[in-house]
Design an enzyme around this catalytic site. Sequence first.
Site, short mmCIF file in Angstrom:
data_model
loop_
_atom_site.label_atom_id
_atom_site.label_comp_id
_atom_site.label_asym_id
_atom_site.label_seq_id
_atom_site.Cartn_x
_atom_site.Cartn_y
_atom_site.Cartn_z
N GLU A 50 0.82 -1.22 0.00
CA GLU A 50 0.00 0.00 0.00
C GLU A 50 0.86 1.27 0.00
OE1 GLU A 50 -0.38 -2.61 1.94
OE2 GLU A 50 -2.44 -3.35 1.72
N PHE A 112 -10.68 -7.95 15.33
CA PHE A 112 -9.62 -8.35 14.41
C PHE A 112 -9.24 -7.20 13.47
CE2 PHE A 112 -8.81 -10.38 10.15
CZ PHE A 112 -7.56 -10.89 10.44
N GLN A 113 -8.00 -6.86 13.41
CA GLN A 113 -7.44 -5.81 12.53
C GLN A 113 -7.89 -4.39 12.89
OE1 GLN A 113 -8.30 -7.18 8.47
NE2 GLN A 113 -6.23 -8.00 8.35
N VAL A 382 15.77 8.75 -1.96
CA VAL A 382 16.44 9.47 -0.87
C VAL A 382 17.70 8.68 -0.52
CG1 VAL A 382 16.27 10.03 1.59
CG2 VAL A 382 14.41 10.61 0.03
N PHE A 467 24.59 7.25 2.17
CA PHE A 467 24.26 8.59 2.66
C PHE A 467 24.38 8.63 4.18
CE2 PHE A 467 21.60 12.27 3.61
CZ PHE A 467 21.97 13.14 2.60
C1 LIG Z 1 18.63 13.72 1.16
C2 LIG Z 1 18.06 15.06 0.84
C3 LIG Z 1 18.88 16.17 0.77
C4 LIG Z 1 18.36 17.42 0.42
N1 LIG Z 1 19.22 18.50 0.28
C5 LIG Z 1 18.73 19.67 -0.24
C6 LIG Z 1 19.60 20.75 -0.56
O1 LIG Z 1 20.81 20.69 -0.38
N2 LIG Z 1 19.06 21.85 -1.10
C7 LIG Z 1 17.72 21.97 -1.35
O2 LIG Z 1 17.27 22.99 -1.87
N3 LIG Z 1 16.89 20.99 -1.02
C8 LIG Z 1 17.36 19.84 -0.49
N4 LIG Z 1 16.50 18.82 -0.21
C9 LIG Z 1 15.06 19.06 -0.43
C10 LIG Z 1 14.47 19.88 0.72
O3 LIG Z 1 14.24 19.04 1.82
C11 LIG Z 1 13.14 20.53 0.27
O4 LIG Z 1 12.30 19.54 -0.23
C12 LIG Z 1 13.34 21.57 -0.82
O5 LIG Z 1 14.40 22.44 -0.54
C13 LIG Z 1 12.05 22.36 -0.97
O6 LIG Z 1 12.00 22.90 -2.21
P1 LIG Z 1 10.94 24.04 -2.54
O7 LIG Z 1 11.10 25.14 -1.59
O8 LIG Z 1 11.09 24.30 -3.98
O9 LIG Z 1 9.54 23.27 -2.41
P2 LIG Z 1 8.44 23.24 -1.26
O10 LIG Z 1 9.01 22.89 0.05
O11 LIG Z 1 7.38 22.35 -1.77
O12 LIG Z 1 7.90 24.72 -1.16
C14 LIG Z 1 7.13 25.31 -2.15
C15 LIG Z 1 6.53 26.60 -1.60
O13 LIG Z 1 5.88 27.27 -2.67
C16 LIG Z 1 4.57 27.64 -2.28
N5 LIG Z 1 3.79 27.67 -3.52
C17 LIG Z 1 3.26 26.64 -4.20
N6 LIG Z 1 2.69 27.06 -5.33
C18 LIG Z 1 2.89 28.40 -5.37
C19 LIG Z 1 2.57 29.40 -6.32
N7 LIG Z 1 1.94 29.11 -7.46
N8 LIG Z 1 2.93 30.67 -6.05
C20 LIG Z 1 3.57 30.99 -4.88
N9 LIG Z 1 3.91 30.07 -3.96
C21 LIG Z 1 3.57 28.79 -4.22
C22 LIG Z 1 4.16 26.63 -1.26
O14 LIG Z 1 3.16 27.18 -0.42
C23 LIG Z 1 5.48 26.38 -0.53
O15 LIG Z 1 5.67 27.27 0.53
C24 LIG Z 1 16.99 17.57 0.17
C25 LIG Z 1 16.15 16.47 0.28
C26 LIG Z 1 16.68 15.22 0.59
C27 LIG Z 1 15.73 14.05 0.65
C1 LIG Z 2 12.22 4.93 5.48
C2 LIG Z 2 13.56 5.53 5.81
N1 LIG Z 2 14.41 4.87 6.64
C3 LIG Z 2 15.62 5.39 6.91
C4 LIG Z 2 16.01 6.59 6.39
C5 LIG Z 2 17.39 7.17 6.71
N2 LIG Z 2 18.19 7.12 5.45
C6 LIG Z 2 18.32 8.18 4.65
S1 LIG Z 2 19.24 7.86 3.30
C7 LIG Z 2 19.50 6.28 3.79
C8 LIG Z 2 20.37 5.35 2.99
C9 LIG Z 2 19.85 5.07 1.64
O1 LIG Z 2 20.58 4.00 1.13
P1 LIG Z 2 20.56 3.60 -0.39
O2 LIG Z 2 19.17 3.58 -0.91
O3 LIG Z 2 21.36 2.37 -0.56
O4 LIG Z 2 21.26 4.83 -1.09
P2 LIG Z 2 22.81 5.29 -0.91
O5 LIG Z 2 22.78 6.47 -0.02
O6 LIG Z 2 23.59 4.14 -0.39
O7 LIG Z 2 23.21 5.64 -2.30
C10 LIG Z 2 18.88 6.03 5.01
C11 LIG Z 2 18.95 4.73 5.74
C12 LIG Z 2 15.07 7.27 5.58
N3 LIG Z 2 15.33 8.45 5.06
N4 LIG Z 2 13.87 6.70 5.28
#
Ligand SMILES: Cc1cc2nc3c(=O)[nH]c(=O)nc-3n(C[C@H](O)[C@H](O)[C@H](O)COP(=O)(O)OP(=O)(O)OC[C@H]3O[C@@H](n4cnc5c(N)ncnc54)[C@H](O)[C@@H]3O)c2cc1C
Ligand SMILES: Cc1ncc(C[n+]2csc(CCOP(=O)(O)OP(=O)(O)O)c2C)c(N)n1
Length: 574
Positions: A50, A112-113, A382, A467
Site C-alpha cells: 500500500e 480483528f485488525q 532518498v 548517505f
Molecule cells: C537527502 C536530501 C537532501 C536534500 N538536500 C537539499 C539541498 O541541499 N538543497 C535543497 O534545496 N533541497 C534539499 N532537499 C530538499 C528539501 O528538503 C526541500 O524539499 C526543498 O528544498 C524544498 O523545495 P521548494 O522550496 O522548492 O519546495 P516546497 O518545500 O514544496 O515549497 C514550495 C513553496 O511554494 C509555495 N507555492 C506553491 N505554489 C505556489 C505558487 N503558485 N505561487 C507561490 N507560492 C507557491 C508553497 O506554499 C510552498 O511554501 C533535500 C532532500 C533530501 C531528501
Molecule cells: C524509510 C527511511 N528509513 C531510513 C532513512 C534514513 N536514510 C536516509 S538515506 C538512507 C540510505 C539510503 O541508502 P541507499 O538507498 O542504498 O542509497 P545510498 O545512499 O547508499 O546511495 C537512510 C537509511 C530514511 N530516510 N527513510
Amino acid sequence: MAKNIAQLMVDTLVQAGVERVYGLPGDSLNGFTDSIRKQKKLQWIHVRHEETAAFAAGAEAHLTRRLAVCAGSCGPGNMHLVNGLYDCHRSRVPVLAIAAQIPSNEIGSGYFQETDPAQLFAKCSHYCELVSHPEQMPRVLEIAMQTAIAKRGVAVIIIPGDVSLLEAGEQEPRVKFREQQTTVCPSDEEIALLAKVLNDSEKVTILGGAGCAGAHAELIELAGKLNAPIVHALRGKEFIEYHNPFDVGMTGLLGFTSGYHAMMNCDALLMLGTDFPYQQFFPRHATIVQVDLRGEQLGRRTKLDYGFVGDVKSTLRALLPKLKQNAEDKHLKQSVEHYRKARKGLDELATEGREQKGSHPQFVARAISELASDDAVFTCDVGTPTIWAARYLTMNGKRRLLGSFNHGSMANALPQAIGAQQTYPGRQIISMSGDGGIAMLLGDLLSLHQLKLPVKIIVFRNDDLAFVELEMKAAGFVDFGTDLKNPDFAKLAEAAGVLGLTAETPQDVRPMIAKALKHDGPALVEVLVHRQELSMPPTISLAQMKGFTLFTLKAVLSGRGDEVVDLAKINLFR
Ligand SMILES: Cc1cc2nc3c(=O)[nH]c(=O)nc-3n(C[C@H](O)[C@H](O)[C@H](O)COP(=O)(O)OP(=O)(O)OC[C@H]3O[C@@H](n4cnc5c(N)ncnc54)[C@H](O)[C@@H]3O)c2cc1C
Ligand SMILES: Cc1ncc(C[n+]2csc(CCOP(=O)(O)OP(=O)(O)O)c2C)c(N)n1
C-alpha cells in the site's frame, strides 16, 4: 437497481476525472473493488504494498496537478499507506486515500485488525472522516476531494466494508469538479511596496522553489530587470534551472557553493514560492522578501522583512511593469562566474575513470541524463541518488524530476516511477534507485511485469547505506550498521520478468543504460558504483569539525576538498 455506496463512490470519482485507483484489495475493501471491476472508466492498479500505492498516487498528482487516488484495506492495509501519504501531504499534492475499516458494529471492540484510522491519518491529511451512514454519501466524499484539491494535500475517507455495501440514498454525484485556475495577487499597494524594496536594492538574489512552476518567462524577465542571480531549492529545479542565464545552482547541503554565496552576498533576498528548510543557509543581514501562495508559509524559515501572499506568476506579472532596470550587474556577473567554476568542478568528477570495477556515481548520473529522452520523467531515491539527480540531471522544461524531497523517505523512486508510468504510458520513466532503497519496497519490482510498465531502473549499487555512512562520518561517529549484503539485482530482475543488466566497469555504463532505455519493456541496470565518493576534506581535523556538523557535512558533500575548506573557513572560523 439502486446503487450501493461503493458504486456511487466509483461514479463520483469518474465524474471528477479520476482515471485510476492504486491499491491492494482486502475483505473490507471488496465492495469498492467489486464496483471498479464492474465498469470500465476507473482502473484498478494492483500493487504489492500500500505504501507503493500512496507514492504512486502522489507521483500522478504531482505530474498532472490533478487529484489521484489510492486505497487500502482495514488495519494493516491502512497502516501501510501512511508513509506514502505523509510524502504526498508534505509535497502538497492532491491525493484521496480510501481507507477501508472493520465492520461498523465492531468498531471500539478491539476487533480483528482494528485500528483508529482517524488518529493514524490525522497528521498527514487536511480532512479525514468516517462514513457511518449512507446519507453522508456522496457529500463527504466530495468534501474530501474538494479539500485535497483546494488545500493541495491528502484527504482520507474511512469506510467500513459493510457501509460500502449499503444502498445509497443519493444516486448521483452532486458536484461537478472543474480544474481550478484561481489567481492570487497582492494588492496594488503591496505591489508598489515590493517594487520599491527591489528598486532600492543593488544586489538582489532570487531564491526560487516549486511555486515558480508555470512562471518561467516571468522569472527570467524579473532576473533580467534586477540583474539578480537565481538560486533554486531542490523542488524548484525542474521549473527554474533550464534555459536560464541567471542560474547559479542550488543551495543547501547538496548545493553549489555558488548558490550559497549568491545568497550570502546579496543586499536583498527575494524568495519566490519556496519553503527551503535549512535556516543556516539564509543570510543574516540582507533584507528578506518572500512571496508565497500560502500566508502561513511567510517567515517560516528565516527572519522576514516583507511578506506577500500571491502566486508567483500573477505577482510577477503585476510587479514587472513597476521595476526599473538595475544598472549595476557586478553581483550577477560574479555569481554567474562562480557558478561556472563550481559547475566545472563538479563536471570534472563525472568522468569515466580507469577503474576495472566500479564507476563514479556522478558519471552514471550524467550518462543517464545524456541518454534519456527529451521528455523523460526521473525519480530519485532518498540517499545519494538525490545528490546525483540534483547535480547531474539536466532539465529542459519538458523533463520532470520527482523525489521524496520534503518527507525524505527511502524507497520512493520505484513507486513514484510506477505512478508516473501509469500516468504517461508513452514517456520514458527512469528510477534512480539506491540499493537500500530498492530493497525496501522490492515487492513492487513484480508490479512492473504484472502491470506491463516499461519503467527503467538504474540501481546505484554501492553495497552500503552510503548517505547515512557519510552522515555518521561527518558527525564524528564510527559508521555502523550501514553495510549491505546485496543479491545479484540483475538476476533478481530477470526472475521478476524484468530485463536485468549489470554494468561492472565504467565502460559498461553507457551501453547498458542505452540498452535498457531501448528495451521494449521494464529493465533494471545494476551499476557498481564507488562507495566513498564524497571524500572527507583533507585539511579539516576531527577537532575542528566538532559542533559544526551541518557545515562540515555541506563541505563533505560538495565533493571537493578545496571548495570545502573555503566554505568552512568562511562559515566556521570567522
Ligand atoms: C537527502 C536530501 C537532501 C536534500 N538536500 C537539499 C539541498 O541541499 N538543497 C535543497 O534545496 N533541497 C534539499 N532537499 C530538499 C528539501 O528538503 C526541500 O524539499 C526543498 O528544498 C524544498 O523545495 P521548494 O522550496 O522548492 O519546495 P516546497 O518545500 O514544496 O515549497 C514550495 C513553496 O511554494 C509555495 N507555492 C506553491 N505554489 C505556489 C505558487 N503558485 N505561487 C507561490 N507560492 C507557491 C508553497 O506554499 C510552498 O511554501 C533535500 C532532500 C533530501 C531528501
Ligand atoms: C524509510 C527511511 N528509513 C531510513 C532513512 C534514513 N536514510 C536516509 S538515506 C538512507 C540510505 C539510503 O541508502 P541507499 O538507498 O542504498 O542509497 P545510498 O545512499 O547508499 O546511495 C537512510 C537509511 C530514511 N530516510 N527513510
